[in-house]
Design a protein around this motif. Structure first.
Motif, PDB file in Angstrom:
ATOM      1  N   TYR A   1      -4.964   1.507  -0.938  1.00 47.90           N
ATOM      2  CA  TYR A   1      -5.144   0.092  -0.402  1.00 47.90           C
ATOM      3  C   TYR A   1      -4.992  -0.687  -1.921  1.00 47.90           C
ATOM      4  CZ  TYR A   1      -7.577  -4.011   1.433  1.00 47.90           C
ATOM      5  OH  TYR A   1      -8.104  -5.471   1.531  1.00 47.90           O
TER       6      TYR A   1
ATOM      7  N   PHE B   1      -0.095  12.444   4.554  1.00 46.50           N
ATOM      8  CA  PHE B   1      -0.825  11.610   5.484  1.00 46.50           C
ATOM      9  C   PHE B   1      -0.445  11.746   6.873  1.00 46.50           C
ATOM     10  CE2 PHE B   1      -0.848   7.585   7.485  1.00 46.50           C
ATOM     11  CZ  PHE B   1      -2.123   7.304   7.823  1.00 46.50           C
TER      12      PHE B   1
ATOM     13  N   TYR C   1      -9.549   6.693   2.449  1.00 48.31           N
ATOM     14  CA  TYR C   1      -8.540   5.862   1.512  1.00 48.31           C
ATOM     15  C   TYR C   1      -9.104   5.470   0.239  1.00 48.31           C
ATOM     16  CZ  TYR C   1     -11.419   1.730   3.004  1.00 48.31           C
ATOM     17  OH  TYR C   1     -12.413   0.833   3.000  1.00 48.31           O
TER      18      TYR C   1
ATOM     19  N   PHE D   1     -11.956   3.015   7.441  1.00 52.65           N
ATOM     20  CA  PHE D   1     -10.413   3.209   7.456  1.00 52.65           C
ATOM     21  C   PHE D   1      -9.919   1.804   7.151  1.00 52.65           C
ATOM     22  CE2 PHE D   1     -11.791   3.351  11.814  1.00 52.65           C
ATOM     23  CZ  PHE D   1     -10.768   2.357  12.230  1.00 52.65           C
TER      24      PHE D   1
ATOM     25  N   VAL E   1      -8.790  11.917   1.691  1.00 50.15           N
ATOM     26  CA  VAL E   1      -8.132  10.439   1.070  1.00 50.15           C
ATOM     27  C   VAL E   1      -6.689  10.731   0.948  1.00 50.15           C
ATOM     28  CG1 VAL E   1      -8.466   8.855  -0.971  1.00 50.15           C
ATOM     29  CG2 VAL E   1     -10.364  10.108  -0.254  1.00 50.15           C
TER      30      VAL E   1
ATOM     31  N   ASP F   1       0.726  -1.168   0.147  1.00 48.14           N
ATOM     32  CA  ASP F   1       0.086  -0.081   0.022  1.00 48.14           C
ATOM     33  C   ASP F   1       0.823   1.430   0.026  1.00 48.14           C
ATOM     34  OD1 ASP F   1      -2.450  -1.749   0.170  1.00 48.14           O
ATOM     35  OD2 ASP F   1      -2.398  -1.600   2.263  1.00 48.14           O
TER      36      ASP F   1
ATOM     37  N   SER G   1      -4.573   2.858   6.693  1.00 53.24           N
ATOM     38  CA  SER G   1      -4.723   4.532   6.891  1.00 53.24           C
ATOM     39  C   SER G   1      -4.837   5.032   8.387  1.00 53.24           C
ATOM     40  CB  SER G   1      -5.950   4.883   6.236  1.00 53.24           C
ATOM     41  OG  SER G   1      -7.091   4.065   6.649  1.00 53.24           O
TER      42      SER G   1
ATOM     43  N   TRP H   1       1.075   5.800   0.794  1.00 52.23           N
ATOM     44  CA  TRP H   1       0.561   7.060   1.506  1.00 52.23           C
ATOM     45  C   TRP H   1       0.692   8.220   0.399  1.00 52.23           C
ATOM     46  CZ3 TRP H   1       3.351   6.305   6.394  1.00 52.23           C
ATOM     47  CH2 TRP H   1       2.778   5.530   7.377  1.00 52.23           C
TER      48      TRP H   1
ATOM     49  N   ALA I   1      -4.663   7.663   1.836  1.00 49.82           N
ATOM     50  CA  ALA I   1      -4.008   6.194   1.917  1.00 49.82           C
ATOM     51  C   ALA I   1      -4.471   5.401   0.604  1.00 49.82           C
ATOM     52  CB  ALA I   1      -4.183   5.653   3.056  1.00 49.82           C
TER      53      ALA I   1
END
Length: 312
Positions: free
Chosen positions: A216, A105, A126, A166, A212, A99, A170, A101, A214
């Motif tokens: 995934y 973040f 996220y 989340f 937003v 993942d 995140s 950032w 992060a």
């Protein structure tokens, strides 16, 4: 307001993510607010993941805050727990090895820590990454619109209505707020993160920013959630149900917690239906908690009937 102090440790559990781990670390190194340290816990990788990091540690001055811990494979929960225990800060931001950032973040997390010191966790919004160029929003359904940073209302109700608000990459936890260690239950194939979020929601609070920040990744290889579909209720849900039965959850929260666990059972039923495990799905649906969501239960039963019909 961000102070610029490096008071956040970052913990990255790693297992066979050689295609993504350096980009993940780079997203931390590119933060506007730099962390105190970056702890990568290599959980028995058999690819070149650890070697890639070791090369950077030896040659790249940007890696001076990166620490690599290696252990025999014990699962993502154990890797996170080892990293949290090794962290030199009480505030630990988690980031999975595939993942990433956005550059603000940690600054946003730092701002949440300052604004909501009573919280036990601090999280942002996220997006899901279906590929390098395709991002989708999770289907999070808040009871009322959340447009600014706040203490997250009705965690269990939100989770019962759609996607989690989340995810593990995140969120930052205040590890002093978790008194019933381990932080993440070990030896469970699914839902170990939801166990911690539930405990923090019940015994503390969760500060949340809708920004937003992060990402995934869903297209990565070796994702545990695509390899392991449990045939029985996961530990986090089972423990919540037991807490209700023994009176350890306040009366005003029991309905939302029960609905949350019912949503989990229905989710597992759908996963098992997709694999043709119709009897497993029936057993999951037979739990009386599923009656709280009768329409969804009926839809699952219809899928079982259609699946069996097609198999004749």
């Amino acid at each position: 307001m961000t102070t610029g102090r490096p008071n956040i440790s970052v913990v990255i559990p790693l297992h066979n993510k050689q295609a993504h781990i350096l980009a993940t670390i780079q997203s931390v190194l590119a933060q506007r607010l730099q962390p105190l340290e970056i702890i990568v816990v290599d959980d028995g990788s058999t690819d070149q993941s650890a070697e890639l990091i070791q090369t950077q540690l030896a040659t790249n001055p940007d890696y001076q805050r990166v620490r690599l811990i290696q252990q025999a494979n014990g699962g993502v929960a154990k890797a996170r727990n080892v990293g949290i225990e090794a962290a030199n800060s009480d505030f630990v931001a988690l980031l999975d090895a595939d993942d990433s950032w956005e550059a603000h973040f940690l600054a946003e997390i730092d701002d949440l820590i300052e604004r909501f010191p009573q919280a036990g966790a601090f999280a942002t919004g996220y997006q899901k990454m279906l590929s390098d160029n395709l991002y989708v929003d999770p289907k999070v359904r808040f009871p009322t619109a959340v447009t600014t940073a706040t203490i997250l209302p009705c965690y269990f109700e939100i989770c019962a209505r759609g996607d989690l608000p989340f995810m593990a990459s995140s969120v930052c936890i205040d590890k002093t707020r978790v008194t019933d260690a381990p932080w993440f239950p070990e030896g469970e194939s699914m839902g170990e993160d939801q166990d911690l979020w539930a405990r923090l929601s019940l015994h503390s609070s969760i500060a949340f920013s809708p920004k937003v920040l992060a990402f995934y990744r869903l297209d990565a290889e070796n994702r545990a959630c695509t390899r392991n579909y449990p045939s029985v209720e996961c530990g986090f849900s089972r423990r919540l149900n037991q807490a209700i039965e023994t009176g350890r959850i306040p009366i005003h929260r029991r309905a939302s917690v029960l609905t949350y666990t019912a949503t989990h059972l229905l989710h597992l039923a759908r996963l098992n239906i997709s694999l043709g495990r119709f009897q497993v799905a029936r057993t999951l649906l037979s739990d009386r908690r599923c009656n709280r969501l009768r329409v969804k239960k009926t839809l699952c039963q219809g899928r079982i009937w259609l699946g069996q019909l097609r198999g004749l």
